[in-house]
Motif scaffolding. Structure first.
Motif, PDB file in Angstrom:
ATOM      1  N   GLN A 123     -21.392  13.786  28.899  1.00  0.00           N
ATOM      2  CA  GLN A 123     -21.134  13.382  27.526  1.00  0.00           C
ATOM      3  C   GLN A 123     -22.396  12.781  26.910  1.00  0.00           C
ATOM      4  O   GLN A 123     -23.014  11.914  27.501  1.00  0.00           O
ATOM      5  N   PRO A 124     -22.768  13.264  25.733  1.00  0.00           N
ATOM      6  CA  PRO A 124     -23.920  12.649  25.083  1.00  0.00           C
ATOM      7  C   PRO A 124     -23.561  11.231  24.646  1.00  0.00           C
ATOM      8  O   PRO A 124     -22.406  10.930  24.380  1.00  0.00           O
ATOM      9  N   ALA A 125     -24.566  10.384  24.593  1.00  0.00           N
ATOM     10  CA  ALA A 125     -24.330   9.012  24.137  1.00  0.00           C
ATOM     11  C   ALA A 125     -23.878   9.064  22.683  1.00  0.00           C
ATOM     12  O   ALA A 125     -24.366   9.872  21.899  1.00  0.00           O
ATOM     13  N   PRO A 126     -22.915   8.234  22.322  1.00  0.00           N
ATOM     14  CA  PRO A 126     -22.464   8.262  20.925  1.00  0.00           C
ATOM     15  C   PRO A 126     -23.583   7.805  20.001  1.00  0.00           C
ATOM     16  O   PRO A 126     -24.438   7.020  20.407  1.00  0.00           O
ATOM     17  N   PRO A 127     -23.582   8.297  18.777  1.00  0.00           N
ATOM     18  CA  PRO A 127     -24.622   7.866  17.850  1.00  0.00           C
ATOM     19  C   PRO A 127     -24.495   6.359  17.601  1.00  0.00           C
ATOM     20  O   PRO A 127     -23.407   5.820  17.550  1.00  0.00           O
ATOM     21  N   THR A 128     -25.644   5.720  17.486  1.00  0.00           N
ATOM     22  CA  THR A 128     -25.651   4.285  17.268  1.00  0.00           C
ATOM     23  C   THR A 128     -25.242   3.984  15.835  1.00  0.00           C
ATOM     24  O   THR A 128     -25.798   4.535  14.889  1.00  0.00           O
ATOM     25  N   ARG A 129     -24.243   3.121  15.703  1.00  0.00           N
ATOM     26  CA  ARG A 129     -23.787   2.706  14.369  1.00  0.00           C
ATOM     27  C   ARG A 129     -24.132   1.231  14.224  1.00  0.00           C
ATOM     28  O   ARG A 129     -24.108   0.483  15.192  1.00  0.00           O
ATOM     29  N   PRO A 130     -24.400   0.796  13.026  1.00  0.00           N
ATOM     30  CA  PRO A 130     -24.804  -0.600  12.835  1.00  0.00           C
ATOM     31  C   PRO A 130     -23.620  -1.557  12.728  1.00  0.00           C
ATOM     32  O   PRO A 130     -23.546  -2.366  11.829  1.00  0.00           O
ATOM     33  N   ASP A 131     -22.677  -1.450  13.656  1.00  0.00           N
ATOM     34  CA  ASP A 131     -21.560  -2.387  13.640  1.00  0.00           C
ATOM     35  C   ASP A 131     -21.151  -2.726  15.074  1.00  0.00           C
ATOM     36  O   ASP A 131     -21.656  -2.168  16.038  1.00  0.00           O
ATOM     37  N   ALA A 132     -20.223  -3.618  15.210  1.00  0.00           N
ATOM     38  CA  ALA A 132     -19.805  -4.087  16.533  1.00  0.00           C
ATOM     39  C   ALA A 132     -19.182  -2.972  17.362  1.00  0.00           C
ATOM     40  O   ALA A 132     -19.309  -2.965  18.584  1.00  0.00           O
ATOM     41  N   GLN A 133     -18.518  -2.001  16.717  1.00  0.00           N
ATOM     42  CA  GLN A 133     -17.893  -0.916  17.470  1.00  0.00           C
ATOM     43  C   GLN A 133     -18.945  -0.089  18.196  1.00  0.00           C
ATOM     44  O   GLN A 133     -18.724   0.350  19.317  1.00  0.00           O
ATOM     45  N   ALA A 134     -20.085   0.107  17.569  1.00  0.00           N
ATOM     46  CA  ALA A 134     -21.159   0.868  18.212  1.00  0.00           C
ATOM     47  C   ALA A 134     -21.614   0.158  19.473  1.00  0.00           C
ATOM     48  O   ALA A 134     -21.835   0.782  20.507  1.00  0.00           O
ATOM     49  N   ASP A 135     -21.768  -1.160  19.392  1.00  0.00           N
ATOM     50  CA  ASP A 135     -22.162  -1.935  20.565  1.00  0.00           C
ATOM     51  C   ASP A 135     -21.119  -1.830  21.670  1.00  0.00           C
ATOM     52  O   ASP A 135     -21.442  -1.673  22.837  1.00  0.00           O
ATOM     53  N   ALA A 136     -19.857  -1.904  21.280  1.00  0.00           N
ATOM     54  CA  ALA A 136     -18.776  -1.812  22.269  1.00  0.00           C
ATOM     55  C   ALA A 136     -18.750  -0.435  22.920  1.00  0.00           C
ATOM     56  O   ALA A 136     -18.585  -0.313  24.137  1.00  0.00           O
ATOM     57  N   ASP A 137     -18.922   0.623  22.120  1.00  0.00           N
ATOM     58  CA  ASP A 137     -18.942   1.982  22.667  1.00  0.00           C
ATOM     59  C   ASP A 137     -20.102   2.164  23.636  1.00  0.00           C
ATOM     60  O   ASP A 137     -19.945   2.758  24.706  1.00  0.00           O
ATOM     61  N   GLN A 138     -21.261   1.645  23.259  1.00  0.00           N
ATOM     62  CA  GLN A 138     -22.438   1.769  24.108  1.00  0.00           C
ATOM     63  C   GLN A 138     -22.248   1.011  25.416  1.00  0.00           C
ATOM     64  O   GLN A 138     -22.574   1.518  26.483  1.00  0.00           O
ATOM     65  N   LEU A 139     -21.683  -0.167  25.333  1.00  0.00           N
ATOM     66  CA  LEU A 139     -21.430  -0.937  26.547  1.00  0.00           C
ATOM     67  C   LEU A 139     -20.409  -0.233  27.436  1.00  0.00           C
ATOM     68  O   LEU A 139     -20.562  -0.188  28.654  1.00  0.00           O
TER      69      LEU A 139
ATOM     70  N   LEU B 156     -21.576  -4.818  39.176  1.00  0.00           N
ATOM     71  CA  LEU B 156     -21.376  -4.647  37.734  1.00  0.00           C
ATOM     72  C   LEU B 156     -21.867  -5.862  36.958  1.00  0.00           C
ATOM     73  O   LEU B 156     -22.489  -5.710  35.898  1.00  0.00           O
ATOM     74  N   ARG B 157     -21.610  -7.060  37.477  1.00  0.00           N
ATOM     75  CA  ARG B 157     -22.122  -8.266  36.804  1.00  0.00           C
ATOM     76  C   ARG B 157     -23.649  -8.244  36.744  1.00  0.00           C
ATOM     77  O   ARG B 157     -24.243  -8.613  35.731  1.00  0.00           O
ATOM     78  N   GLY B 158     -24.278  -7.819  37.836  1.00  0.00           N
ATOM     79  CA  GLY B 158     -25.747  -7.723  37.858  1.00  0.00           C
ATOM     80  C   GLY B 158     -26.270  -6.745  36.825  1.00  0.00           C
ATOM     81  O   GLY B 158     -27.241  -7.027  36.117  1.00  0.00           O
ATOM     82  N   ARG B 159     -25.602  -5.582  36.712  1.00  0.00           N
ATOM     83  CA  ARG B 159     -26.033  -4.581  35.730  1.00  0.00           C
ATOM     84  C   ARG B 159     -25.819  -5.100  34.307  1.00  0.00           C
ATOM     85  O   ARG B 159     -26.661  -4.886  33.438  1.00  0.00           O
ATOM     86  N   ILE B 160     -24.696  -5.784  34.067  1.00  0.00           N
ATOM     87  CA  ILE B 160     -24.440  -6.346  32.746  1.00  0.00           C
ATOM     88  C   ILE B 160     -25.472  -7.414  32.430  1.00  0.00           C
ATOM     89  O   ILE B 160     -26.003  -7.468  31.315  1.00  0.00           O
TER      90      ILE B 160
END
Length: 194
Positions: A107-123, A177-181
């Motif tokens: 899956q390609p990375a979702p396009p970056t959006r300038p809002d909190a949802q983009a950050d959540a999707d990326q995480l 996972l904590r280390g990666r975060i």
């Protein structure tokens, strides 16, 4: 909170070849078993086949079911065996071909959006990649207990290990996972603790 599925009743009804109980169980457990099979297999199609085979196998052995056993753990154990057999057969047929099991790799990375949802999707995408870095046993223990809701005892039954070993795998997985975060965003976990 919805009532827990009636696994004991389904077990007794299945033993008596009750097709309605089989349909209810299928409707309840298909998606969780599919997710679990997908965490082991290299493709969505393989996970579908494994999940279907799991229910076929259950129907074939329905008369030998024991109402005292955990039907949920039994289903996961069948799915696990089918998934690992499928993967082993795939490796044999396609010698030296890497099986990509990280569900986010295709899956390609979702396009970056300038809002909190983009950050959540990326995480979330990163989290699934990091889960893909875990050992097979760590990933399996984590998926069974955290995503599919099995108890440590049920996961131990599925994985054919002790509940303590399941816990050890989960502890190691969460530490990784904590280390990666922390590497990704050092203050992210600190914010959640306040």
């Amino acid at each position: 909170m919805p009532d827990a599925p009636p696994f004991d009743k389904w077990c007794r009804r299945l033993k008596a070849s009750d097709r309605a109980a089989y349909a209810e169980l299928f409707d309840t457990m298909y998606d969780p078993l599919f997710r679990y099979a997908r965490s082991i297999t290299a493709s969505v199609a393989a996970a579908r086949d494994v999940t279907q085979d799991t229910f076929v196998r259950l129907w074939d052995v329905r008369e030998s079911l024991s109402p005292g056993q955990s039907l949920k753990a039994y289903l996961y154990r069948i799915a696990r065996n089918r998934a690992y057999n499928h993967e082993r057969n795939q490796r044999t047929r396609t010698a030296k071909k890497d099986a990509v099991r990280d569900q986010t790799a295709a899956q390609p990375a979702p396009p970056t959006r300038p809002d909190a949802q983009a950050d959540a999707d990326q995480l979330e995408d990163r989290l699934w990649r990091w889960i893909g870095e875990l050992t097979d046993r760590q990933r399996e223990a984590l998926v069974l207990t955290r995503f599919d809701g099995l108890s440590h005892e049920e996961a131990a039954d599925v994985m054919d290990i002790s509940p303590r070993t399941v816990n050890n795998h989960i502890v190691r997985a969460l530490k990784h996972l904590r280390g990666r975060i922390h590497d990704y965003e050092p203050n992210l976990l600190d914010r959640d603790e306040h």
